[in-house]
Design a protein around this motif. Sequence first.
Motif, PDB file in Angstrom:
ATOM      1  N   ARG A 113       6.904  -8.402  10.047  1.00 49.28           N
ATOM      2  CA  ARG A 113       8.470  -8.405   9.945  1.00 49.28           C
ATOM      3  C   ARG A 113       9.094  -9.699  10.044  1.00 49.28           C
ATOM      4  NH1 ARG A 113       7.010  -4.408  13.531  1.00 49.28           N
ATOM      5  NH2 ARG A 113       7.497  -5.560  15.093  1.00 49.28           N
ATOM      6  N   ALA A 114       8.346 -10.808  10.456  1.00 51.03           N
ATOM      7  CA  ALA A 114       8.912 -11.990  10.589  1.00 51.03           C
ATOM      8  C   ALA A 114       8.834 -12.826   9.361  1.00 51.03           C
ATOM      9  CB  ALA A 114       8.388 -12.632  11.968  1.00 51.03           C
ATOM     10  N   GLY A 115       7.884 -12.221   8.458  1.00 48.60           N
ATOM     11  CA  GLY A 115       7.725 -13.060   7.326  1.00 48.60           C
ATOM     12  C   GLY A 115       6.531 -14.084   7.529  1.00 48.60           C
ATOM     13  N   ARG A 116       5.728 -13.993   8.565  1.00 51.56           N
ATOM     14  CA  ARG A 116       4.911 -15.098   8.730  1.00 51.56           C
ATOM     15  C   ARG A 116       3.579 -14.240   8.410  1.00 51.56           C
ATOM     16  NH1 ARG A 116       3.860 -15.352  13.548  1.00 51.56           N
ATOM     17  NH2 ARG A 116       4.943 -13.578  14.294  1.00 51.56           N
ATOM     18  N   PRO A 117       2.862 -14.828   7.341  1.00 54.86           N
ATOM     19  CA  PRO A 117       1.469 -14.301   7.424  1.00 54.86           C
ATOM     20  C   PRO A 117       0.516 -14.844   8.212  1.00 54.86           C
ATOM     21  CG  PRO A 117       1.940 -16.073   5.400  1.00 54.86           C
ATOM     22  CD  PRO A 117       3.126 -15.900   6.239  1.00 54.86           C
ATOM     23  N   ILE A 118      -0.116 -14.191   8.817  1.00 54.74           N
ATOM     24  CA  ILE A 118      -1.368 -14.792   9.721  1.00 54.74           C
ATOM     25  C   ILE A 118      -2.737 -14.387   9.400  1.00 54.74           C
ATOM     26  CG2 ILE A 118       0.312 -14.610  11.757  1.00 54.74           C
ATOM     27  CD1 ILE A 118      -1.261 -12.110  12.789  1.00 54.74           C
ATOM     28  N   ARG A 119      -3.514 -15.452   9.646  1.00 56.32           N
ATOM     29  CA  ARG A 119      -4.901 -15.138   9.573  1.00 56.32           C
ATOM     30  C   ARG A 119      -5.608 -14.200  10.389  1.00 56.32           C
ATOM     31  NH1 ARG A 119      -4.026 -19.797  11.811  1.00 56.32           N
ATOM     32  NH2 ARG A 119      -5.534 -20.576  13.518  1.00 56.32           N
ATOM     33  N   VAL A 120      -6.578 -13.263   9.884  1.00 55.98           N
ATOM     34  CA  VAL A 120      -7.435 -12.599  10.920  1.00 55.98           C
ATOM     35  C   VAL A 120      -8.914 -12.841  10.607  1.00 55.98           C
ATOM     36  CG1 VAL A 120      -7.640 -10.109  11.692  1.00 55.98           C
ATOM     37  CG2 VAL A 120      -5.481 -10.908  10.640  1.00 55.98           C
ATOM     38  N   ARG A 121      -9.719 -13.166  11.419  1.00 58.84           N
ATOM     39  CA  ARG A 121     -11.053 -13.315  11.551  1.00 58.84           C
ATOM     40  C   ARG A 121     -11.788 -11.951  12.141  1.00 58.84           C
ATOM     41  NH1 ARG A 121     -14.834 -15.783  15.436  1.00 58.84           N
ATOM     42  NH2 ARG A 121     -16.943 -15.873  14.406  1.00 58.84           N
ATOM     43  N   ARG A 122     -12.331 -11.266  11.370  1.00 53.12           N
ATOM     44  CA  ARG A 122     -12.798  -9.774  11.521  1.00 53.12           C
ATOM     45  C   ARG A 122     -14.420  -9.704  11.905  1.00 53.12           C
ATOM     46  NH1 ARG A 122      -9.092  -6.219   7.637  1.00 53.12           N
ATOM     47  NH2 ARG A 122      -7.134  -7.459   7.663  1.00 53.12           N
ATOM     48  N   SER A 123     -14.728  -9.009  12.697  1.00 48.46           N
ATOM     49  CA  SER A 123     -15.921  -8.584  12.892  1.00 48.46           C
ATOM     50  C   SER A 123     -16.422  -7.379  12.030  1.00 48.46           C
ATOM     51  CB  SER A 123     -16.349  -8.388  14.496  1.00 48.46           C
ATOM     52  OG  SER A 123     -15.682  -7.099  14.626  1.00 48.46           O
ATOM     53  N   PRO A 124     -17.510  -6.953  11.537  1.00 51.97           N
ATOM     54  CA  PRO A 124     -17.436  -5.748  10.983  1.00 51.97           C
ATOM     55  C   PRO A 124     -16.825  -4.568  11.678  1.00 51.97           C
ATOM     56  CG  PRO A 124     -19.809  -7.072  11.060  1.00 51.97           C
ATOM     57  CD  PRO A 124     -18.814  -7.624  12.056  1.00 51.97           C
ATOM     58  N   ALA A 125     -17.017  -4.405  12.919  1.00 51.50           N
ATOM     59  CA  ALA A 125     -16.166  -3.262  13.543  1.00 51.50           C
ATOM     60  C   ALA A 125     -14.927  -3.298  13.293  1.00 51.50           C
ATOM     61  CB  ALA A 125     -16.446  -3.354  15.067  1.00 51.50           C
ATOM     62  N   VAL A 126     -14.229  -4.352  13.444  1.00 50.75           N
ATOM     63  CA  VAL A 126     -12.786  -4.503  13.293  1.00 50.75           C
ATOM     64  C   VAL A 126     -12.519  -4.299  11.528  1.00 50.75           C
ATOM     65  CG1 VAL A 126     -10.922  -6.430  13.283  1.00 50.75           C
ATOM     66  CG2 VAL A 126     -12.587  -6.292  15.173  1.00 50.75           C
ATOM     67  N   PRO A 179       4.737  -7.991  21.135  1.00 49.96           N
ATOM     68  CA  PRO A 179       3.749  -8.991  20.589  1.00 49.96           C
ATOM     69  C   PRO A 179       4.244 -10.352  20.593  1.00 49.96           C
ATOM     70  CG  PRO A 179       3.984  -7.058  19.054  1.00 49.96           C
ATOM     71  CD  PRO A 179       5.167  -7.071  19.942  1.00 49.96           C
ATOM     72  N   MET A 180       3.345 -11.322  21.005  1.00 50.24           N
ATOM     73  CA  MET A 180       3.752 -12.806  21.019  1.00 50.24           C
ATOM     74  C   MET A 180       3.539 -13.061  19.640  1.00 50.24           C
ATOM     75  SD  MET A 180       4.347 -13.458  24.130  1.00 50.24           S
ATOM     76  CE  MET A 180       4.100 -15.272  24.240  1.00 50.24           C
ATOM     77  N   PRO A 181       4.318 -14.147  19.015  1.00 53.42           N
ATOM     78  CA  PRO A 181       4.100 -14.776  17.794  1.00 53.42           C
ATOM     79  C   PRO A 181       2.842 -15.482  17.962  1.00 53.42           C
ATOM     80  CG  PRO A 181       6.318 -15.319  18.829  1.00 53.42           C
ATOM     81  CD  PRO A 181       5.505 -14.781  19.679  1.00 53.42           C
ATOM     82  N   VAL A 182       2.164 -15.323  16.950  1.00 48.41           N
ATOM     83  CA  VAL A 182       0.803 -15.874  16.731  1.00 48.41           C
ATOM     84  C   VAL A 182       0.417 -16.284  15.317  1.00 48.41           C
ATOM     85  CG1 VAL A 182      -0.389 -14.668  18.735  1.00 48.41           C
ATOM     86  CG2 VAL A 182      -0.514 -13.601  16.337  1.00 48.41           C
ATOM     87  N   GLU A 183      -0.414 -17.326  15.200  1.00 48.85           N
ATOM     88  CA  GLU A 183      -0.774 -17.978  13.781  1.00 48.85           C
ATOM     89  C   GLU A 183      -1.900 -17.111  13.436  1.00 48.85           C
ATOM     90  OE1 GLU A 183       2.619 -19.546  14.970  1.00 48.85           O
ATOM     91  OE2 GLU A 183       0.585 -20.011  16.048  1.00 48.85           O
ATOM     92  N   GLY A 184      -2.645 -16.747  14.271  1.00 48.88           N
ATOM     93  CA  GLY A 184      -3.792 -15.989  13.983  1.00 48.88           C
ATOM     94  C   GLY A 184      -4.412 -15.083  14.948  1.00 48.88           C
TER      95      GLY A 184
END
Length: 95
Positions: free
Chosen positions: A73-86, A42-47
């Motif tokens: 694991r890296a201690g980085r909270p990331i934001r997740v934009r979710r559709s209803p399916a997700v 996995p690539m480090p991502v902010e969201g």
Amino acid sequence: MTPASRGLVRLLNTAGGRVLCLAGNIDAAAVDSHLRRYGREPMPVEGIDAGSVTGLSAPALDLVLDHLDAAERAGRPIRVRRSPAVERLLTAVGR
């Protein structure tokens, strides 16, 4: 499913940092294409932007969970934009 109707998985560099973007019906072939391009780690991502996802295959769900786990694991909270399916799938797996 034709390639034109397959969902998309992309890594985008935005002003807010790198974002894993998913759109449409993400099948195993779309995930495989992403993994060939960026590798299995996995690539480090902010969201994660999955707000326009209509369906996630098992490999697509694994891809999202892998990125969430790596950030945790890296201690980085990331934001997740979710559709209803997700939302349904992530809720089902306790996320």
